[in-house]
Design a protein around this motif. Structure first.
Motif, mmCIF file in Angstrom:
data_model
loop_
_atom_site.group_PDB
_atom_site.id
_atom_site.type_symbol
_atom_site.label_atom_id
_atom_site.label_comp_id
_atom_site.label_asym_id
_atom_site.label_seq_id
_atom_site.Cartn_x
_atom_site.Cartn_y
_atom_site.Cartn_z
ATOM 1 N N MET A 1 0.841 -1.176 0.000
ATOM 2 C CA MET A 1 0.000 0.000 0.000
ATOM 3 C C MET A 1 0.887 1.241 0.000
ATOM 4 S SD MET A 1 -3.112 0.899 2.550
ATOM 5 C CE MET A 1 -2.390 1.817 3.880
ATOM 6 N N THR A 2 0.595 2.191 -0.846
ATOM 7 C CA THR A 2 1.373 3.413 -0.972
ATOM 8 C C THR A 2 0.711 4.534 -0.177
ATOM 9 O OG1 THR A 2 2.029 2.737 -3.179
ATOM 10 C CG2 THR A 2 2.338 5.038 -2.619
ATOM 11 N N THR A 3 1.518 5.274 0.558
ATOM 12 C CA THR A 3 1.003 6.417 1.306
ATOM 13 C C THR A 3 0.777 7.562 0.338
ATOM 14 O OG1 THR A 3 2.273 5.737 3.234
ATOM 15 C CG2 THR A 3 1.468 7.995 3.209
ATOM 16 N N PRO A 4 -0.437 8.152 0.332
ATOM 17 C CA PRO A 4 -0.666 9.276 -0.573
ATOM 18 C C PRO A 4 0.192 10.477 -0.182
ATOM 19 C CG PRO A 4 -2.566 8.954 0.860
ATOM 20 C CD PRO A 4 -1.614 7.823 1.120
ATOM 21 N N ILE A 5 0.656 11.190 -1.177
ATOM 22 C CA ILE A 5 1.474 12.383 -0.932
ATOM 23 C C ILE A 5 0.543 13.501 -0.477
ATOM 24 C CG2 ILE A 5 3.015 14.085 -1.978
ATOM 25 C CD1 ILE A 5 3.880 11.850 -3.912
ATOM 26 N N PRO A 6 0.863 14.145 0.648
ATOM 27 C CA PRO A 6 -0.017 15.204 1.157
ATOM 28 C C PRO A 6 0.059 16.470 0.296
ATOM 29 C CG PRO A 6 1.918 14.963 2.557
ATOM 30 C CD PRO A 6 1.988 13.889 1.523
ATOM 31 N N PRO A 7 -0.829 17.430 0.565
ATOM 32 C CA PRO A 7 -0.802 18.700 -0.171
ATOM 33 C C PRO A 7 0.524 19.442 0.037
ATOM 34 C CG PRO A 7 -2.823 18.495 1.104
ATOM 35 C CD PRO A 7 -1.938 17.366 1.509
ATOM 36 N N LEU A 35 13.480 21.687 1.283
ATOM 37 C CA LEU A 35 12.443 21.227 0.350
ATOM 38 C C LEU A 35 12.944 20.033 -0.459
ATOM 39 C CD1 LEU A 35 10.993 24.613 -0.970
ATOM 40 C CD2 LEU A 35 9.851 22.989 0.558
ATOM 41 N N GLU A 36 14.200 20.107 -0.894
ATOM 42 C CA GLU A 36 14.783 19.001 -1.652
ATOM 43 C C GLU A 36 14.900 17.745 -0.781
ATOM 44 O OE1 GLU A 36 15.396 19.037 -4.973
ATOM 45 O OE2 GLU A 36 14.616 21.082 -4.983
ATOM 46 N N ILE A 37 15.274 17.917 0.486
ATOM 47 C CA ILE A 37 15.384 16.772 1.406
ATOM 48 C C ILE A 37 14.015 16.122 1.593
ATOM 49 C CG2 ILE A 37 15.839 16.104 3.800
ATOM 50 C CD1 ILE A 37 18.040 18.319 3.814
ATOM 51 N N VAL A 38 12.997 16.925 1.806
ATOM 52 C CA VAL A 38 11.638 16.391 1.958
ATOM 53 C C VAL A 38 11.224 15.648 0.692
ATOM 54 C CG1 VAL A 38 9.198 17.036 2.179
ATOM 55 C CG2 VAL A 38 10.887 18.025 3.730
ATOM 56 N N ALA A 39 11.549 16.193 -0.456
ATOM 57 C CA ALA A 39 11.222 15.525 -1.723
ATOM 58 C C ALA A 39 11.880 14.147 -1.790
ATOM 59 C CB ALA A 39 11.657 16.394 -2.899
ATOM 60 N N HIS A 40 13.130 14.066 -1.402
ATOM 61 C CA HIS A 40 13.837 12.779 -1.427
ATOM 62 C C HIS A 40 13.229 11.809 -0.428
ATOM 63 C CE1 HIS A 40 17.684 14.757 -3.259
ATOM 64 N NE2 HIS A 40 16.628 14.860 -4.029
ATOM 65 N N GLN A 41 12.789 12.316 0.747
ATOM 66 C CA GLN A 41 12.151 11.448 1.734
ATOM 67 C C GLN A 41 10.862 10.842 1.187
ATOM 68 O OE1 GLN A 41 11.863 14.215 5.009
ATOM 69 N NE2 GLN A 41 13.663 13.348 6.006
ATOM 70 N N TRP A 42 10.181 11.564 0.331
ATOM 71 C CA TRP A 42 8.942 11.067 -0.278
ATOM 72 C C TRP A 42 9.211 10.287 -1.558
ATOM 73 C CZ3 TRP A 42 4.201 10.665 1.662
ATOM 74 C CH2 TRP A 42 3.909 11.377 2.822
ATOM 75 N N GLY A 43 10.491 10.101 -1.913
ATOM 76 C CA GLY A 43 10.839 9.287 -3.062
ATOM 77 C C GLY A 43 10.834 10.019 -4.393
ATOM 78 N N ALA A 44 10.772 11.339 -4.347
ATOM 79 C CA ALA A 44 10.772 12.128 -5.585
ATOM 80 C C ALA A 44 12.195 12.551 -5.931
ATOM 81 C CB ALA A 44 9.880 13.353 -5.434
#
Length: 142
Positions: A1-7, A35-44
């Motif tokens: 199950m994938t966690t939806p990306i929040p707003p 912001l870049e670190i958060v993006a990487h944490q979410w797999g982007a």
């Protein structure tokens, strides 16, 4: 199950908290870097990619919106007097009821309320519950 990306506002709040935590540890990092670190944490790959994938809130409230539902088990109709989306995706609402709602279940006395402050999720249901397990506030779907 994938966690939806929040707003994106939730993601930006995460970056802001991360930056503050890092600064408290003596590591100065720019907002863009967090912001870049958060993006990487979410797999982007990067912030722009994550921002494009971020979900948009499906339900939102603003002052002046009509609302109905149940407050402490009692039906109500009213108006949203104030609304604020928090970083965790929860909504802080101030509701003004058209008719006062009795918030006491005892037949021995009453306590009428015309206005309440409550926190609800995007589904319109408050996480706080009464002693019998019912949510304090349940808003009808719009």
């Amino acid at each position: 199950m994938t966690t939806p990306i929040p707003p994106t506002d939730v993601l930006k709040s995460q970056a802001k908290r991360l930056r503050a935590d890092l600064a408290a540890q003596g590591n100065t990092v720019s907002h863009a870097a967090t912001l870049e670190i958060v993006a990487h944490q979410w797999g982007a790959r990067d912030w722009n990619t994550l921002s494009a994938q971020a979900s948009t809130p499906t339900i939102g409230w603003k002052p002046g919106d009509r609302a109905s539902g149940r407050y402490l088990g009692q039906p109500f109709k009213g108006v949203v007097k104030a609304a604020k989306l928090s970083g965790s995706g929860m909504w802080s609402l101030t509701l003004r009821f058209d008719q006062a709602v009795d918030v006491v279940t005892s037949p021995l006395f009453s306590n009428l309320r015309r206005q309440v402050n409550a926190v609800v999720g995007a589904n319109g249901i408050s996480p706080r519950k009464t002693s019998d397990g019912q949510p304090h506030l349940v808003l009808d779907p719009r």
